[in-house]
Design an enzyme around this catalytic site. Structure first.
Site, PDB file in Angstrom:
ATOM      1  N   ARG A  12       1.019  -1.113   0.100  1.00  0.00           N
ATOM      2  CA  ARG A  12      -0.112  -0.032  -0.092  1.00  0.00           C
ATOM      3  C   ARG A  12       0.798   1.392  -0.062  1.00  0.00           C
ATOM      4  O   ARG A  12       0.572   2.177  -0.670  1.00  0.00           O
ATOM      5  CB  ARG A  12      -0.797  -0.033   1.133  1.00  0.00           C
ATOM      6  CG  ARG A  12      -1.793   1.087   1.329  1.00  0.00           C
ATOM      7  CD  ARG A  12      -3.068   0.704   0.628  1.00  0.00           C
ATOM      8  NE  ARG A  12      -4.006   1.893   0.531  1.00  0.00           N
ATOM      9  CZ  ARG A  12      -5.266   1.756   0.331  1.00  0.00           C
ATOM     10  NH1 ARG A  12      -5.896   0.670  -0.120  1.00  0.00           N
ATOM     11  NH2 ARG A  12      -6.172   2.729   0.678  1.00  0.00           N
ATOM     12  N   HIS A  66     -18.015  14.579   0.493  1.00  0.00           N
ATOM     13  CA  HIS A  66     -18.734  13.392   0.831  1.00  0.00           C
ATOM     14  C   HIS A  66     -20.209  13.836   1.076  1.00  0.00           C
ATOM     15  O   HIS A  66     -20.547  14.740   1.249  1.00  0.00           O
ATOM     16  CB  HIS A  66     -18.233  12.795   2.296  1.00  0.00           C
ATOM     17  CG  HIS A  66     -18.738  12.004   3.024  1.00  0.00           C
ATOM     18  ND1 HIS A  66     -18.734  10.791   2.591  1.00  0.00           N
ATOM     19  CD2 HIS A  66     -19.707  11.979   3.937  1.00  0.00           C
ATOM     20  CE1 HIS A  66     -19.415   9.928   3.272  1.00  0.00           C
ATOM     21  NE2 HIS A  66     -20.078  10.601   4.213  1.00  0.00           N
ATOM     22  N   ALA A  83      -5.725  12.449   8.303  1.00  0.00           N
ATOM     23  CA  ALA A  83      -5.552  11.053   8.306  1.00  0.00           C
ATOM     24  C   ALA A  83      -6.799  10.070   8.747  1.00  0.00           C
ATOM     25  O   ALA A  83      -6.558   8.807   8.770  1.00  0.00           O
ATOM     26  CB  ALA A  83      -4.242  10.677   9.246  1.00  0.00           C
TER      27      ALA A  83
HETATM   28  C1  GRF Z   1     -20.337  11.701  -4.621  1.00  0.00           C
HETATM   29  O1  GRF Z   1     -21.668  11.723  -4.375  1.00  0.00           O
HETATM   30  C2  GRF Z   1     -19.477  11.624  -3.597  1.00  0.00           C
HETATM   31  O2  GRF Z   1     -19.994  12.305  -2.412  1.00  0.00           O
HETATM   32  C3  GRF Z   1     -19.545  10.125  -3.043  1.00  0.00           C
HETATM   33  O3  GRF Z   1     -19.479   9.587  -4.466  1.00  0.00           O
HETATM   34  C4  GRF Z   1     -20.167  10.203  -5.168  1.00  0.00           C
HETATM   35  C5  GRF Z   1     -19.151  10.711  -6.716  1.00  0.00           C
HETATM   36  O4  GRF Z   1     -20.092  10.827  -7.879  1.00  0.00           O
HETATM   37  N1  GRF Z   1     -18.293   9.692  -2.358  1.00  0.00           N
HETATM   38  P1  GRF Z   1     -19.238  11.264  -9.258  1.00  0.00           P
HETATM   39  O5  GRF Z   1     -18.344  10.055  -9.439  1.00  0.00           O
HETATM   40  O6  GRF Z   1     -18.653  12.279  -9.276  1.00  0.00           O
HETATM   41  O7  GRF Z   1     -20.366  11.037 -10.049  1.00  0.00           O
END
Ligand code: GRF
Length: 205
Positions: free
Chosen positions: A70, A114, A147
Protein backbone atom coordinates in the site's frame (compact mmCIF):
# COMPACT_ATOMS: atom_id res chain seq x y z
CA UNK A 1 -2.62 44.25 -14.97
CA UNK A 2 -2.71 40.74 -16.40
CA UNK A 3 -4.87 38.10 -14.78
CA UNK A 4 -2.98 35.55 -12.64
CA UNK A 5 -2.50 32.10 -14.20
CA UNK A 6 -5.43 29.80 -13.41
CA UNK A 7 -4.94 27.54 -10.41
CA UNK A 8 -3.99 23.97 -11.25
CA UNK A 9 -6.50 21.33 -10.13
CA UNK A 10 -5.83 17.59 -10.06
CA UNK A 11 -9.05 15.59 -9.62
CA UNK A 12 -9.10 11.99 -8.34
CA UNK A 13 -12.05 9.76 -9.31
CA UNK A 14 -13.24 6.16 -9.03
CA UNK A 15 -16.60 6.26 -10.78
CA UNK A 16 -19.03 8.23 -12.86
CA UNK A 17 -17.23 11.55 -12.45
CA UNK A 18 -20.24 13.85 -12.40
CA UNK A 19 -18.47 16.09 -9.88
CA UNK A 20 -15.42 16.11 -12.15
CA UNK A 21 -17.65 17.10 -15.07
CA UNK A 22 -19.06 20.02 -13.08
CA UNK A 23 -15.50 21.26 -12.46
CA UNK A 24 -14.51 20.77 -16.10
CA UNK A 25 -17.56 22.77 -17.18
CA UNK A 26 -16.93 25.57 -14.67
CA UNK A 27 -13.28 25.82 -15.68
CA UNK A 28 -14.20 26.67 -19.29
CA UNK A 29 -14.94 30.20 -17.97
CA UNK A 30 -11.63 32.05 -17.51
CA UNK A 31 -13.19 34.00 -14.63
CA UNK A 32 -13.47 30.76 -12.65
CA UNK A 33 -9.72 30.98 -12.00
CA UNK A 34 -8.85 27.29 -12.21
CA UNK A 35 -8.22 24.58 -14.74
CA UNK A 36 -8.25 20.80 -14.37
CA UNK A 37 -4.70 19.85 -15.37
CA UNK A 38 -4.96 16.09 -14.73
CA UNK A 39 -7.39 13.40 -13.60
CA UNK A 40 -6.19 10.38 -11.63
CA UNK A 41 -8.05 7.16 -10.91
CA UNK A 42 -7.55 3.93 -8.99
CA UNK A 43 -9.20 1.84 -11.70
CA UNK A 44 -9.62 1.66 -15.45
CA UNK A 45 -12.84 1.62 -17.43
CA UNK A 46 -14.75 4.29 -15.52
CA UNK A 47 -16.79 7.13 -16.96
CA UNK A 48 -14.70 9.65 -15.03
CA UNK A 49 -11.68 8.84 -17.21
CA UNK A 50 -13.80 9.13 -20.37
CA UNK A 51 -14.98 12.56 -19.26
CA UNK A 52 -11.37 13.68 -18.76
CA UNK A 53 -10.34 12.34 -22.17
CA UNK A 54 -13.30 14.06 -23.83
CA UNK A 55 -12.14 17.34 -22.29
CA UNK A 56 -8.56 16.74 -23.46
CA UNK A 57 -7.25 16.45 -19.89
CA UNK A 58 -4.35 14.03 -19.23
CA UNK A 59 -5.12 11.03 -17.03
CA UNK A 60 -3.23 8.49 -14.96
CA UNK A 61 -4.41 5.26 -13.34
CA UNK A 62 -2.88 3.78 -10.19
CA UNK A 63 -4.67 0.62 -9.05
CA UNK A 64 -3.67 -0.44 -5.53
CA UNK A 65 -3.21 -4.00 -6.79
CA UNK A 66 -0.55 -2.91 -9.27
CA UNK A 67 1.84 -2.28 -6.36
CA UNK A 68 3.44 -4.67 -3.91
CA UNK A 69 2.51 -2.69 -0.84
CA UNK A 70 0.00 0.00 0.00
CA UNK A 71 2.92 2.30 0.74
CA UNK A 72 4.33 1.72 -2.77
CA UNK A 73 0.93 2.63 -4.17
CA UNK A 74 0.81 5.75 -2.04
CA UNK A 75 4.29 6.75 -3.24
CA UNK A 76 3.29 6.24 -6.90
CA UNK A 77 0.09 8.21 -6.50
CA UNK A 78 1.99 11.00 -4.77
CA UNK A 79 4.56 11.09 -7.58
CA UNK A 80 1.94 11.10 -10.33
CA UNK A 81 -0.03 13.89 -8.71
CA UNK A 82 3.19 15.89 -8.08
CA UNK A 83 4.10 15.79 -11.76
CA UNK A 84 1.14 18.05 -12.45
CA UNK A 85 2.18 20.69 -9.87
CA UNK A 86 -1.29 21.03 -8.35
CA UNK A 87 -2.45 24.01 -6.34
CA UNK A 88 -5.45 22.00 -5.12
CA UNK A 89 -6.26 18.28 -5.31
CA UNK A 90 -9.87 17.18 -5.25
CA UNK A 91 -11.12 13.75 -4.33
CA UNK A 92 -14.42 13.56 -6.21
CA UNK A 93 -15.78 10.10 -5.58
CA UNK A 94 -12.25 8.68 -5.17
CA UNK A 95 -12.78 5.53 -3.14
CA UNK A 96 -9.30 5.10 -1.72
CA UNK A 97 -7.83 6.47 1.48
CA UNK A 98 -4.45 8.00 0.71
CA UNK A 99 -1.47 7.28 2.95
CA UNK A 100 1.04 9.20 5.00
CA UNK A 101 3.27 10.15 2.06
CA UNK A 102 0.42 11.68 0.12
CA UNK A 103 -0.79 13.61 3.15
CA UNK A 104 2.74 14.82 3.93
CA UNK A 105 3.00 16.18 0.40
CA UNK A 106 -0.51 17.53 -0.06
CA UNK A 107 -2.36 17.42 3.27
CA UNK A 108 -2.81 21.18 3.28
CA UNK A 109 -4.41 21.23 -0.18
CA UNK A 110 -6.30 17.94 -0.59
CA UNK A 111 -10.08 18.20 -0.32
CA UNK A 112 -12.84 15.60 -0.53
CA UNK A 113 -16.53 15.84 -1.12
CA UNK A 114 -18.64 13.43 0.91
CA UNK A 115 -22.33 12.77 0.43
CA UNK A 116 -23.42 13.16 4.05
CA UNK A 117 -23.53 15.88 6.69
CA UNK A 118 -20.38 15.03 8.64
CA UNK A 119 -19.62 14.06 11.31
CA UNK A 120 -22.72 11.90 10.76
CA UNK A 121 -22.51 9.03 8.32
CA UNK A 122 -18.86 8.85 7.27
CA UNK A 123 -17.74 6.04 4.96
CA UNK A 124 -18.95 4.91 1.58
CA UNK A 125 -22.70 4.52 2.26
CA UNK A 126 -23.61 8.03 3.44
CA UNK A 127 -27.09 8.30 1.85
CA UNK A 128 -28.00 4.71 2.72
CA UNK A 129 -26.94 5.19 6.34
CA UNK A 130 -28.78 8.52 6.60
CA UNK A 131 -31.97 6.95 5.24
CA UNK A 132 -31.71 3.98 7.59
CA UNK A 133 -31.27 6.32 10.57
CA UNK A 134 -34.38 8.28 9.63
CA UNK A 135 -32.85 11.75 9.51
CA UNK A 136 -34.96 14.51 7.91
CA UNK A 137 -32.01 16.41 6.46
CA UNK A 138 -29.19 14.92 4.45
CA UNK A 139 -26.53 16.63 2.40
CA UNK A 140 -22.91 16.93 1.42
CA UNK A 141 -19.72 18.05 3.13
CA UNK A 142 -16.58 19.47 1.52
CA UNK A 143 -13.55 19.09 3.76
CA UNK A 144 -9.75 19.02 3.90
CA UNK A 145 -8.59 15.43 4.15
CA UNK A 146 -6.65 14.37 7.23
CA UNK A 147 -5.48 10.95 8.39
CA UNK A 148 -8.94 9.88 9.58
CA UNK A 149 -11.96 8.69 7.61
CA UNK A 150 -14.00 11.79 6.70
CA UNK A 151 -12.75 13.65 9.78
CA UNK A 152 -10.88 16.67 8.37
CA UNK A 153 -11.64 20.40 8.72
CA UNK A 154 -14.89 21.34 7.01
CA UNK A 155 -14.94 23.87 4.16
CA UNK A 156 -18.69 23.87 3.49
CA UNK A 157 -21.88 21.89 3.94
CA UNK A 158 -25.17 21.87 2.07
CA UNK A 159 -28.39 20.18 3.15
CA UNK A 160 -31.30 18.67 1.23
CA UNK A 161 -34.58 17.30 2.62
CA UNK A 162 -35.15 13.58 3.06
CA UNK A 163 -38.59 12.77 1.68
CA UNK A 164 -40.91 10.06 3.04
CA UNK A 165 -40.78 8.05 -0.16
CA UNK A 166 -37.04 8.38 -0.76
CA UNK A 167 -35.00 5.38 -1.79
CA UNK A 168 -31.22 5.26 -1.56
CA UNK A 169 -31.13 6.17 -5.27
CA UNK A 170 -33.46 9.18 -5.10
CA UNK A 171 -31.75 10.58 -2.02
CA UNK A 172 -28.30 10.01 -3.52
CA UNK A 173 -29.29 11.91 -6.66
CA UNK A 174 -30.83 14.83 -4.73
CA UNK A 175 -27.64 15.11 -2.68
CA UNK A 176 -25.45 14.97 -5.78
CA UNK A 177 -27.17 17.96 -7.39
CA UNK A 178 -26.49 20.11 -4.31
CA UNK A 179 -23.04 18.57 -3.84
CA UNK A 180 -21.88 19.48 -7.35
CA UNK A 181 -22.98 23.10 -7.00
CA UNK A 182 -21.23 23.37 -3.63
CA UNK A 183 -18.04 21.82 -4.99
CA UNK A 184 -17.86 24.18 -7.96
CA UNK A 185 -18.65 27.21 -5.82
CA UNK A 186 -16.11 26.47 -3.09
CA UNK A 187 -13.26 25.21 -5.26
CA UNK A 188 -13.52 28.50 -7.16
CA UNK A 189 -13.57 30.52 -3.96
CA UNK A 190 -10.64 28.61 -2.44
CA UNK A 191 -8.38 29.10 -5.47
CA UNK A 192 -9.38 32.72 -6.08
CA UNK A 193 -9.35 33.92 -2.48
CA UNK A 194 -7.12 31.49 -0.56
CA UNK A 195 -7.88 30.02 2.86
CA UNK A 196 -6.67 29.54 6.41
CA UNK A 197 -7.24 26.63 8.78
CA UNK A 198 -6.99 27.24 12.51
CA UNK A 199 -8.37 24.93 15.22
CA UNK A 200 -10.32 23.05 12.53
CA UNK A 201 -11.97 26.28 11.33
CA UNK A 202 -11.56 26.83 7.62
CA UNK A 203 -11.84 30.46 6.62
CA UNK A 204 -11.93 31.93 3.16
CA UNK A 205 -11.02 35.58 3.56
C1 GRF B 1 -20.27 11.72 -4.67
O1 GRF B 1 -21.60 11.85 -4.26
C2 GRF B 1 -19.36 11.59 -3.49
O2 GRF B 1 -19.79 12.27 -2.37
C3 GRF B 1 -19.38 10.12 -3.23
O3 GRF B 1 -19.37 9.55 -4.52
C4 GRF B 1 -20.04 10.41 -5.40
C5 GRF B 1 -19.20 10.57 -6.61
O4 GRF B 1 -19.98 10.83 -7.72
N1 GRF B 1 -18.26 9.72 -2.42
P1 GRF B 1 -19.33 11.18 -9.13
O5 GRF B 1 -18.34 10.08 -9.48
O6 GRF B 1 -18.68 12.51 -9.03
O7 GRF B 1 -20.49 11.18 -10.08
Amino acid sequence: MTDPAPARLVVLVSGSGSNLQALLDAATDPAYGAQVVAVGADRDGIAGLDRAAAAGVPTFVDPVKAYETRDDWDAALTAHVSEHKPDLIISAGFLKLVGARFLAAFGDRYINTHNALLPSFPGIHGPRDALAYGVKLAGATLFFVDAGVDTGPIVAQVSVPVLDDDTEETLTERIKVAERAQLVDYVGRLVREGWTIENRKVRIP
